[in-house]
Structures are given as structure tokens and as C-alpha cells.
Write an enzyme that holds these catalytic residues in place. Structure first.
Site, PDB file in Angstrom:
ATOM      1  N   GLU A 116       0.824  -1.218   0.000  1.00  0.00           N
ATOM      2  CA  GLU A 116       0.000   0.000   0.000  1.00  0.00           C
ATOM      3  C   GLU A 116       0.858   1.268   0.000  1.00  0.00           C
ATOM      4  O   GLU A 116       0.387   2.342   0.384  1.00  0.00           O
ATOM      5  CB  GLU A 116      -0.964   0.027   1.205  1.00  0.00           C
ATOM      6  CG  GLU A 116      -1.863  -1.188   1.358  1.00  0.00           C
ATOM      7  CD  GLU A 116      -2.863  -1.408   0.231  1.00  0.00           C
ATOM      8  OE1 GLU A 116      -2.922  -0.588  -0.708  1.00  0.00           O
ATOM      9  OE2 GLU A 116      -3.574  -2.428   0.285  1.00  0.00           O
ATOM     10  N   HIS A 140      -2.545   1.752   8.725  1.00  0.00           N
ATOM     11  CA  HIS A 140      -3.629   0.944   8.150  1.00  0.00           C
ATOM     12  C   HIS A 140      -3.764  -0.367   8.924  1.00  0.00           C
ATOM     13  O   HIS A 140      -2.774  -1.058   9.167  1.00  0.00           O
ATOM     14  CB  HIS A 140      -3.313   0.640   6.682  1.00  0.00           C
ATOM     15  CG  HIS A 140      -4.195  -0.389   6.055  1.00  0.00           C
ATOM     16  ND1 HIS A 140      -5.574  -0.282   6.009  1.00  0.00           N
ATOM     17  CD2 HIS A 140      -3.905  -1.558   5.427  1.00  0.00           C
ATOM     18  CE1 HIS A 140      -6.078  -1.343   5.389  1.00  0.00           C
ATOM     19  NE2 HIS A 140      -5.089  -2.138   5.034  1.00  0.00           N
ATOM     20  N   HIS A 142      -6.781  -3.802  10.133  1.00  0.00           N
ATOM     21  CA  HIS A 142      -7.983  -4.574   9.784  1.00  0.00           C
ATOM     22  C   HIS A 142      -8.798  -4.895  11.040  1.00  0.00           C
ATOM     23  O   HIS A 142      -8.891  -6.065  11.427  1.00  0.00           O
ATOM     24  CB  HIS A 142      -7.583  -5.899   9.109  1.00  0.00           C
ATOM     25  CG  HIS A 142      -6.848  -5.778   7.816  1.00  0.00           C
ATOM     26  ND1 HIS A 142      -6.226  -6.847   7.211  1.00  0.00           N
ATOM     27  CD2 HIS A 142      -6.642  -4.714   6.993  1.00  0.00           C
ATOM     28  CE1 HIS A 142      -5.665  -6.456   6.069  1.00  0.00           C
ATOM     29  NE2 HIS A 142      -5.894  -5.161   5.919  1.00  0.00           N
ATOM     30  N   GLU A 170     -17.001  10.905  23.766  1.00  0.00           N
ATOM     31  CA  GLU A 170     -15.689  11.483  23.463  1.00  0.00           C
ATOM     32  C   GLU A 170     -15.374  11.481  21.957  1.00  0.00           C
ATOM     33  O   GLU A 170     -14.448  12.161  21.527  1.00  0.00           O
ATOM     34  CB  GLU A 170     -14.584  10.697  24.176  1.00  0.00           C
ATOM     35  CG  GLU A 170     -14.619  10.808  25.681  1.00  0.00           C
ATOM     36  CD  GLU A 170     -13.966  12.094  26.195  1.00  0.00           C
ATOM     37  OE1 GLU A 170     -12.757  12.235  25.998  1.00  0.00           O
ATOM     38  OE2 GLU A 170     -14.686  12.925  26.758  1.00  0.00           O
ATOM     39  N   HIS A 211     -12.674  -4.117   4.135  1.00  0.00           N
ATOM     40  CA  HIS A 211     -11.217  -4.321   4.168  1.00  0.00           C
ATOM     41  C   HIS A 211     -10.581  -3.816   5.467  1.00  0.00           C
ATOM     42  O   HIS A 211      -9.941  -4.575   6.182  1.00  0.00           O
ATOM     43  CB  HIS A 211     -10.581  -3.632   2.944  1.00  0.00           C
ATOM     44  CG  HIS A 211      -9.097  -3.788   2.856  1.00  0.00           C
ATOM     45  ND1 HIS A 211      -8.413  -3.974   1.690  1.00  0.00           N
ATOM     46  CD2 HIS A 211      -8.141  -3.756   3.825  1.00  0.00           C
ATOM     47  CE1 HIS A 211      -7.117  -4.082   1.930  1.00  0.00           C
ATOM     48  NE2 HIS A 211      -6.930  -3.951   3.211  1.00  0.00           N
TER      49      HIS A 211
HETATM   50  O1  2HA Z   1      -1.575  -7.154   3.635  1.00  0.00           O
HETATM   51  O2  2HA Z   1      -3.298  -4.867   4.664  1.00  0.00           O
HETATM   52  O3  2HA Z   1      -4.032  -3.789   2.402  1.00  0.00           O
HETATM   53  C1  2HA Z   1      -1.358  -5.824   3.843  1.00  0.00           C
HETATM   54  C2  2HA Z   1      -2.623  -5.116   3.706  1.00  0.00           C
HETATM   55  C3  2HA Z   1      -3.017  -4.709   2.349  1.00  0.00           C
HETATM   56 ZN    ZN Z   2      -5.197  -4.078   4.297  1.00  0.00          ZN
END
Ligand code: 2HA
Ligand code: ZN
Length: 272
Positions: A116, A140, A142, A170, A211
Site C-alpha cells: 500500500e 492501516h 484490519h 468522546e 477491508h
Molecule cells: O496485507 O493490509 O491492504 C497488507 C494489507 C493490504
Molecule cells: Zn489491508
């Protein structure tokens, strides 16, 4: 002196383990980048190699020319970083045009920066410009609850912002401008990078439908805290729905009063 004794490196690694322990980084899920300050680059100079092999970033980021970033490696596992940073993360330098990068430290057994990277660098570019050089962190992950909500809530900025504000008093204080949603797209390329950076022009949070989530911030604590607050709100939302749904909530006027008392630049668009 080891590179891991340097304060920003230590804080970077701490966040990767915290995120893993939260359950946000299954397998090689998630990625993380930090725009290194000038005085920090001086501190790590000794550790950097003389690699001169540049690779294309895939997007143009002219205002990041000559900047250094600490980034996670593509396919690397967040849970392994603290054990062996030099194998799992890298420091990259951007060329003078903002089109290519080279690895100057790390990934010692080979590899590439996160898949990414285009989204990370595009977001850094936008945030550097809009925050007058302040924002340095793009993260980033998940998290299960926020991903689950992308299967149920309408995929609009307003629906997600109001739902997350409402679940914890909050939250409007933590993200008064709100959060944005990117519809499902193929990850890892230029198109999702551009779509995400458009969202980042308005907010510090971009949810990737089905995602995960991207957060932007000034430092490690505030960026991690932002992710944590949103995911916790999403968890409360799911608990509330699982108990039969809301029986009462914070009224719209309540948010307006909160914004007044806390002097927040709250996004009025979402309170109409
Ligand atoms: O595997 O999260 O978006 C890495 C990620 C791709
Ligand atoms: Zn990801």
C-alpha cells in the site's frame, strides 16, 4: 548504540506490537508509515546504506521529494517486527522528483515496502500540505468491528460518522471533522491511493469497505488512539444492535452543545 534505541524507532515498533495485540493484524494484514523528521534523519544517518537503486512509487508526490520514511515490509507480519525490526521494516528515501524511492535501511533479507505504499505516500503528501508539515503518521489496520459495519451501514461518510460519534461521547471530540468511506476497491494500487487521498483531504480517517481502515495523525499516540477510539465505537455499535438496537441516544442538539463547550470544529454537515 542500536537504531532501535532511537526514540522514534522505539515508538514505531511499540505501535506495531500494540496493534497486533489488539487483533488488528492477522497474518500480514495492515501496514504503517512514518515521515521521519530532519533531526531524526541526522541521528540515523550512520545506519543508512548507500543503495542507489530507485524504484517507481506508482504515484507522484512532489512535496515529499528527498523525505525519509519508516515503513513496514510487503508480506511481513506485524507480530514479528518487535522481534526482528531489520528484517520486517525499512527506511526509504524519496528521490528529488517525488516519483521513485530507494531502500536505505532494513528488509535485510530482501523484500519491498508495503503493497500500500502508493496510498501511504499519497496520504502523507496531502496531510503534509494541509497540516503545514505537522502530520507524520499513516496507519492501516484490519479491525473486525469496523469491517463488520461496512456490510451493514450505508457506505456514506455521514452514516459512519454519526454512528461512531453517537456510540461514545468522546468521539466527536477526537474526530470532530468526521470519518470518510472509500467503497470497495482492489487494494495495492494507484486508484485506491487516489480515492483514499481524496477522503484524507476532508478527514483524518478513511474506512475501506470490507477491508479495513486508514488513520492519519501528527504522532504515534494520537494516530493509534484515533484507530482505537473508532474501533471501540464500532464494537459498542455492534453490541447495541445485538441487544435489540438503540432505545435512547445522544440528541443532535447534544452534539451542538458539546461542540460549543469543547470548542470543537465539528462538521455541521452531518448534524443537519
Ligand atoms: O496485507 O493490509 O491492504 C497488507 C494489507 C493490504
Ligand atoms: Zn489491508
Amino acid at each position: 548504540m542500536k537504531i532501535t534505541d532511537i526514540s522514534f524507532v522505539e515508538k514505531y515498533i511499540r505501535l506495531t506490537m500494540d496493534g497486533y495485540l489488539k487483533g488488528w493484524h492477522e497474518r500480514n494484514g495492515g501496514n504503517f508509515s512514518y515521515r521521519i523528521k530532519k533531526d531524526e534523519v541526522e541521528k540515523i544517518e550512520y545506519f543508512l546504506n548507500k543503495n542507489d537503486e530507485f524504484q517507481a512509487i506508482g504515484v507522484n508526490v512532489p512535496n515529499l521529494a528527498n523525505e525519509y520514511f519508516m515503513v513496514t515490509g510487503s508480506g511481513k507480519y506485524m507480530r514479528n517486527i518487535a522481534l526482528n525490526p531489520e528484517d520486517n521494516i525499512a527506511i526509504i528515501k524519496i528521490d528529488e522528483k517525488g516519483e521513485n524511492y530507494k531502500i536505505v535501511w532494513g528488509l535485510k533479507n530482501g523484500g519491498k515496502p508495503t503493497s500500500e505504499l502508493p496510498t501511504h505516500l499519497k496520504n502523507h503528501s496531502i496531510k503534509k500540505e494541509l497540516t503545514s508539515d505537522k502530520f507524520r503518521v499513516i496507519y492501516h489496520s484490519h479491525p473486525a468491528n469496523i469491517i463488520a459495519l461496512t456490510f451493514v451501514l450505508p457506505l456514506t461518510d455521514k452514516d459512519f460518522t454519526l454512528a461512531m460519534w453517537e456510540m461514545m461521547t468522546e468521539c466527536p471530540v477526537i474526530f470532530p471533522r468526521g470519518i470518510g468511506v472509500v467503497p470497495w476497491m482492489v487494494p495495492g494500487g494507484k486508484d485506491i491511493a487516489i480515492a483514499t487521498s481524496e477522503v484524507m483531504k476532508k478527514y483524518d480517517v478513511a474506512i475501506w469497505a470490507h477491508h479495513g481502515i486508514f488513520c492519519a495523525g501528527e504522532d504515534f499516540d494520537s494516530t493509534f488512539g484515533l484507530m482505537d477510539a473508532i474501533e471501540k465505537s464500532a464494537e459498542i455499535y455492534i453490541k447495541v444492535m445485538s441487544m435489540g438496537g438503540k432505545k435512547q441516544t445522544i440528541p443532535k442538539e447534544g452534539f451542538i452543545q458539546l461542540a460549543k463547550d469543547f470548542n470543537l470544529d465539528i462538521n455541521q454537515e452531518f448534524l443537519k
